[in-house]
Design a protein around this motif. Structure first.
Motif, short mmCIF file in Angstrom:
data_model
loop_
_atom_site.label_atom_id
_atom_site.label_comp_id
_atom_site.label_asym_id
_atom_site.label_seq_id
_atom_site.Cartn_x
_atom_site.Cartn_y
_atom_site.Cartn_z
N LEU A 27 -11.28 41.15 39.72
CA LEU A 27 -10.70 42.34 39.06
C LEU A 27 -12.45 42.72 38.65
CD1 LEU A 27 -8.65 44.02 37.83
CD2 LEU A 27 -9.57 43.15 35.57
N PRO A 28 -13.24 43.60 39.82
CA PRO A 28 -14.33 44.51 39.63
C PRO A 28 -15.19 45.46 38.76
CG PRO A 28 -13.53 43.93 41.94
CD PRO A 28 -12.19 43.67 41.35
N GLY A 29 -15.81 45.68 37.88
CA GLY A 29 -15.41 46.68 37.43
C GLY A 29 -15.48 46.49 35.66
N LEU A 30 -15.59 45.13 35.41
CA LEU A 30 -14.75 44.61 34.53
C LEU A 30 -16.10 45.80 33.86
CD1 LEU A 30 -14.23 41.49 34.11
CD2 LEU A 30 -12.35 43.22 33.34
N ALA A 31 -15.49 46.56 32.19
CA ALA A 31 -15.77 46.71 30.95
C ALA A 31 -16.96 45.57 30.82
CB ALA A 31 -14.87 46.95 29.60
N PRO A 32 -18.05 46.36 29.82
CA PRO A 32 -18.94 45.14 29.25
C PRO A 32 -18.08 44.01 28.54
CG PRO A 32 -19.07 47.31 28.95
CD PRO A 32 -18.34 47.25 29.72
N PRO A 33 -18.69 43.28 27.99
CA PRO A 33 -17.98 41.92 27.35
C PRO A 33 -18.55 42.44 25.92
CG PRO A 33 -18.72 40.52 28.85
CD PRO A 33 -19.08 42.15 29.28
N LEU A 34 -17.06 42.06 24.59
CA LEU A 34 -16.81 42.14 23.70
C LEU A 34 -18.95 40.96 23.24
CD1 LEU A 34 -16.18 43.78 21.14
CD2 LEU A 34 -15.05 41.61 21.21
N VAL A 35 -18.39 39.89 23.08
CA VAL A 35 -19.02 38.77 23.25
C VAL A 35 -18.96 38.07 24.39
CG1 VAL A 35 -17.69 37.47 22.02
CG2 VAL A 35 -20.29 36.96 21.70
N GLU A 36 -20.09 37.48 24.45
CA GLU A 36 -20.45 35.83 25.47
C GLU A 36 -20.75 34.98 25.07
OE1 GLU A 36 -23.52 37.56 28.27
OE2 GLU A 36 -22.24 39.00 29.80
N LEU A 37 -20.17 33.86 25.51
CA LEU A 37 -19.89 32.28 24.76
C LEU A 37 -20.17 31.69 25.57
CD1 LEU A 37 -17.48 32.84 21.75
CD2 LEU A 37 -20.22 33.02 21.65
N GLY A 38 -21.36 30.63 25.53
CA GLY A 38 -21.48 29.48 26.54
C GLY A 38 -20.07 28.14 26.62
N THR A 39 -19.30 27.99 26.21
CA THR A 39 -18.36 27.00 26.45
C THR A 39 -16.95 27.35 25.52
OG1 THR A 39 -18.38 26.71 23.50
CG2 THR A 39 -20.56 25.38 25.11
#
Length: 300
Positions: A213-225
């Protein structure tokens, strides 16, 4: 004359070869856990026995001399044969050590069962595990820090030999109070436009979703686990996309709801990876045999 009288000792050859690879006697000494003086003495012993100067020395380190270049290659062949012998004996006697790097999903939801099954067969085997995202696992394999890597993703990583062993499925999940929880499905366009709670770039989960799914909206939050992603989605009543392996319990208990995405294929391959020049032997081969056995837990 016996071979042992014509060649240096194995520890001496190993030290010389490691100094050639690292470009430094001091670096070889640190890796072997000996003093630099002891490492230098071993290298001098090799040079005396072979009647050949191995290195040109400078304040910046050591460089293999032109005459010694093919000799270093032959020493490498001998050391690899010795490693093959040691690993083979360890496998036959039920001992040995496997070094493995795995992505987070496999480490949390598949690897523990593999290790327990391996220990039942070979109680003396040790497994040393490092975890990270897919990019980190590939880097560890290519740097020869581990014998095996296990990753997930839509395609085989570049530079390694890959063996797909199972299929996994990513699933869009939301808490029961989310507006999508009662929907029959959502469209790819809706998912693309929604700010999700996601794993970090470089993870197999994130890579698979972005490829599908290219072109995703920017993540609300990114987490490492994966655990952190689930906790954040539950706490904020937000949508996320994770492996079905990772959310199986939450789905069974009703704490998360799976929402189909219309016409979107989010399956991915689980893969073993290794360096092309490093065959899998000994305890690592025993672990791989366990991992390759069909298991319901490895299916999407």
């Amino acid at each position: 004359m016996p071979l042992s009288a014509r060649l240096p000792a194995l520890d001496e050859l190993e030290t010389a070869h490691l100094a050639a690879e690292r470009g430094s006697v001091g670096a070889a000494a640190r890796e072997l856990g000996i003093s630099q003086q002891a490492a230098s003495a071993r290298i001098r012993a090799v040079e005396r026995r072979l009647g050949l100067v191995l290195f040109t020395r400078s304040p910046r380190g050591v460089v293999v001399t032109a005459r010694a270049v093919p000799v270093m290659e032959w020493i490498g062949d001998l050391l690899r044969a010795g490693e093959h012998l040691a690993e083979g004996v360890a496998s036959v006697t039920g001992c040995g050590r496997a070094t493995v790097a795995t992505s987070m999903t496999i480490a949390e939801y598949l690897l523990p069962a593999w290790i327990m099954a391996l220990r039942l067969r070979h109680p003396g085997v040790e497994v040393a595990v490092s975890t990270g995202n897919t990019d980190a696992v590939v880097a560890a394999v290519l740097a020869d820090e581990v014998q095996l890597g296990f990753v997930e993703g839509p395609a085989s990583p570049v530079g390694v030999t890959a063996l797909p062993f199972a299929q996994d499925e990513l699933v869009l999940v939301v808490p029961p109070g989310h507006p999508w929880a009662g929907r029959d499905d959502v469209t790819p366009e809706e998912l693309r436009a929604t700010r999700l709670v996601l794993r970090e770039p470089g993870s197999g989960t994130r890579g698979t979703l972005e490829a599908a799914l290219p072109g995703l909206a920017p993540p609300l939050v990114e987490l490492g686990t994966t655990a952190a992603v689930k906790a954040a989605a539950l706490a904020g009543c937000r949508a996320t996309v994770l492996s079905r392996l990772a959310v199986r319990n939450e789905l069974d208990e009703g704490r998360l709801v799976a929402v189909p995405v219309r016409g979107l294929d989010l399956t991915r391959s689980l893969q073993m990876i290794r360096r092309p020049d490093r065959p899998v032997r000994g305890a690592a081969a025993d672990l791989l045999e366990v991992a390759l056995q069909p298991r319901p837990a490895a299916a999407g």
